[in-house]
Design a protein around this motif. Structure first.
Motif, short mmCIF file in Angstrom:
data_model
loop_
_atom_site.label_atom_id
_atom_site.label_comp_id
_atom_site.label_asym_id
_atom_site.label_seq_id
_atom_site.Cartn_x
_atom_site.Cartn_y
_atom_site.Cartn_z
N ARG A 113 23.14 1.92 12.04
CA ARG A 113 24.54 2.41 12.01
C ARG A 113 24.57 3.86 11.54
N ILE B 115 27.65 6.62 9.97
CA ILE B 115 29.04 6.80 9.57
C ILE B 115 29.78 7.78 10.50
N ASN C 116 30.62 6.18 13.68
CA ASN C 116 31.70 5.22 13.41
C ASN C 116 33.06 5.90 13.41
N ILE C 117 33.10 7.09 12.82
CA ILE C 117 34.37 7.83 12.77
C ILE C 117 34.80 8.20 14.19
N TYR D 194 14.03 12.73 7.27
CA TYR D 194 13.43 12.30 6.00
C TYR D 194 12.75 10.93 6.09
N GLU D 195 12.77 10.31 7.29
CA GLU D 195 12.06 9.04 7.43
C GLU D 195 10.56 9.27 7.24
N GLY E 185 39.10 -0.81 7.86
CA GLY E 185 37.98 -0.11 8.53
C GLY E 185 36.71 -0.94 8.55
N ARG F 124 35.68 8.09 5.05
CA ARG F 124 35.96 8.80 6.32
C ARG F 124 36.34 7.82 7.43
N LYS F 125 35.58 6.71 7.48
CA LYS F 125 35.81 5.72 8.52
C LYS F 125 37.19 5.09 8.34
N ASN G 68 26.13 3.99 5.34
CA ASN G 68 26.68 4.26 6.67
C ASN G 68 27.63 3.18 7.16
N SER G 69 27.31 1.91 6.87
CA SER G 69 28.13 0.83 7.43
C SER G 69 29.36 0.50 6.58
N PRO H 79 30.85 2.53 3.58
CA PRO H 79 30.63 3.71 2.75
C PRO H 79 31.03 3.60 1.27
N LYS I 55 13.61 4.48 6.27
CA LYS I 55 14.20 5.07 5.08
C LYS I 55 15.62 5.52 5.41
N SER I 56 16.56 4.62 5.17
CA SER I 56 17.96 4.91 5.47
C SER I 56 18.56 5.77 4.36
N ASP I 57 19.82 6.16 4.53
CA ASP I 57 20.50 6.93 3.47
C ASP I 57 20.56 6.11 2.19
#
Lengths: 134, 414
Positions: free
Chosen positions: A20, A22, A25-26, A80-81, B10, B35-36, B147-148, B150, B182-184
């Protein structure tokens, strides 16, 4: 017009993992038909060494292919992965879904996060437009 | 003029502290939401209108046409529901019974197994308020809430100074990510990020189980045993631990057996719970509602003689096997979320879409019926990702009917 254009681009095996985002998504909330949604959903993120091996730079296009579909995507490099050779990342959306096989072995759950494809460099093609996917 | 607090639809966090500035029945500013959420509450740029075969019509004509399609269909499917209120979901289930339809939702190919296990009391769960006030160990497994969802970390799981966690994330909470990338969210967890290979979840669970049993953990992907033992130690010492299970985990496990075994093992020494990271704001609500009525959370066929359930009644297999001859899509955009080949097949079936916004499915639909945006233009109730019922308030007035009113009218014409 050079001789190179008549040569077939080599194909490399990859597994695409979707995730996913963000910002996508927006843009999806605003409109599925907007440029931003298309731009973010049609990006494939590759490992730096894989890009080097394939002679790719950020912004180039690649053809992603399997028995389900043939889709042209824009390449970006991982930031950054940790190194992830042979694995590509995509934000989930219609471009990634086009490549997800319909066959689920009767389970009803498609393999959204393990999509086997071949990738090859595209010389002239533009990213597949949304309307061509469905 | 500022009004609130409202509930954001959202995502399935259903944040209930939203303030909105309203001028002449328009939302001109949204505070507090992510934001979403702001994008959801402000509304889309391409609202849907009522159409039949591509021609603009009034709502009565669209409803009449929809009723006619469903009435003449031998194998109708009703799909979606994730972005609908509980009140609407009850009505769509009633409609499905009435027209002997198949009914399914997105949980059919995402969080369904976890929700089913929770409703059948096989998995211990807790509320997000308990997470905020009590949790000292939080595990994001195949999930990336940054991300999913927030506001997940700031509202509940990591940053808040809860009643029993006054020192917050600095001292009182440990956040762990187990993922293939490695996600946020993983980046926030620092050295508590456990990178596993694709489909490596089951093997990692086995290794963790060994470590929890004081055995040396081994993996085919050579993860340092010390790192797994260190994780086992953190989990054993936890007073209140929570696993936030994302799609990465769900898709990787062929069955829930390894997960159930792990949770039971963890609960021998500490308290551990699981919350599924549900995406659409009321997907869990649909599963609860259908479960209450049929004993199943999804993939149901209301046959003339009996109710049937199983993977053969999932949207994917129904479309794969050319079973469906008409489909009503409500609060969802399956042409955007299904595998391309299935989306193409579904697009060839007569479709009716009920939604506030234009989407890929509405573009290919025979009938589109414009509805009010729930939580903004109409009120209702919904079930949050942790199973808590939340009341949605109306923020502005609209002429558009709610989904519930539309379904009622369609039923009246069948």
């Amino acid at each position: 017009m050079g001789f190179g254009q008549f040569l077939t681009e080599p194909e490399f095996k990859f597994i695409i993992v979707t995730h996913r985002d963000i910002f996508q998504n927006i843009s999806q909330e605003i409109s599925r038909f907007g440029n931003e949604y298309a731009e973010r959903s049609s990006v494939i993120t590759l490992d730096k060494d894989d890009m080097k091996k394939m002679g790719l730079k950020a912004g180039d296009t690649v053809v992603a292919k399997n028995t389900s579909a043939r889709v042209v995507l824009k390449v970006e490099s991982s930031v950054y992965e940790k190194p992830h050779p042979g694995i590509a990342f995509m934000i989930n959306g219609p471009w990634a879904n086009a490549l997800v096989p319909a066959d689920t072995g009767g389970t009803g759950v498609p393999r959204f996060k393990k999509i086997e494809v071949t990738l090859s460099r595209s010389k002239t093609e533009k990213v597949t437009p949304l309307n061509d996917l469905i | 003029m500022y009004k609130g607090p409202f509930v954001c639809t959202g995502c399935a966090l259903l944040c209930d502290d939203i303030a909105a500035e309203i001028q002449d029945n328009r939302i001109i500013r949204v505070d507090t939401a992510c934001r979403k959420g702001v994008s959801r509450i402000k509304g889309c740029s391409s609202p849907m209108s009522c159409m039949v075969n591509g021609k603009a019509v009034d709502i009565d004509t669209a409803i009449k046409e929809a009723a006619m399609i469903l009435k003449s269909s031998k194998h109708p499917l009703i799909f979606g529901h994730g972005n609908c209120t509980l009140e609407t979901q009850k009505k769509t289930i009633e409609l499905a019974r009435k027209i002997y339809a198949h009914i399914d939702d997105t949980s059919s190919f995402c969080q369904g197994p976890l929700i089913e296990a929770i409703l059948n009391e096989k998995l211990p769960t807790c509320t997000l308020e308990e997470v905020r006030h009590k949790a000292d160990v939080v595990i994001f497994w195949g999930a990336d809430p940054s991300n999913s969802h927030p506001r997940h970390l700031s509202m509940y799981s990591y940053f808040p100074r809860g009643k029993e966690r006054q020192r917050g994330w600095e001292e009182d909470r440990t956040a762990i990510t187990i993922d293939i990338r490695k996600s946020d969210t993983a980046a926030l967890c620092g050295d508590k990020f456990y990178e596993i290979p694709i489909n490596g979840d089951s093997e990692f669970i086995n290794a963790l189980f060994s470590a929890l049993s004081n055995k040396v953990p081994k993996t085919s992907f050579n993860m340092d045993p010390k790192k797994i033992l260190e994780l086992a130690n953190i989990l054993k010492k936890s007073d209140f631990g929570v696993i936030f299970a994302g799609l990465g985990m769900v898709y990787s496990l062929d069955s829930l057996e390894p997960l159930l075994r792990l949770i039971n093992k963890l609960n021998e020494t500490s308290k551990f719970y699981l919350i599924p990271m549900v995406g659409q704001y009321n997907m869990r609500g649909f599963d609860h509602t259908l479960f209450k009525e049929t004993g199943y959370i999804n993939r149901v066929y209301f046959g003339r003689e009996k109710i049937e359930h199983g993977p053969q009644h999932s949207i994917i297999e129904l479309i794969n096997n050319n079973v469906v001859d008409a489909a009503l899509i409500i609060g969802s955009d399956p042409l955007a979320s299904l595998p391309g080949e299935i989306a193409k097949k579904l697009a060839n079936v007569p479709l009716i879409t009920i939604d506030p916004c234009n989407n890929l499915t509405s573009q290919r639909s025979k009938v589109t019926i414009s509805s009010a945006l729930s939580g903004v233009e109409c009120a209702g109730t919904a079930i949050r990702m942790d199973g808590v019922e939340v009341t949605l308030k109306q923020i502005i007035e609209t002429d558009r009917f709610s989904d519930e009113q539309i379904i009622k009218q369609i039923m009246g014409k069948i």
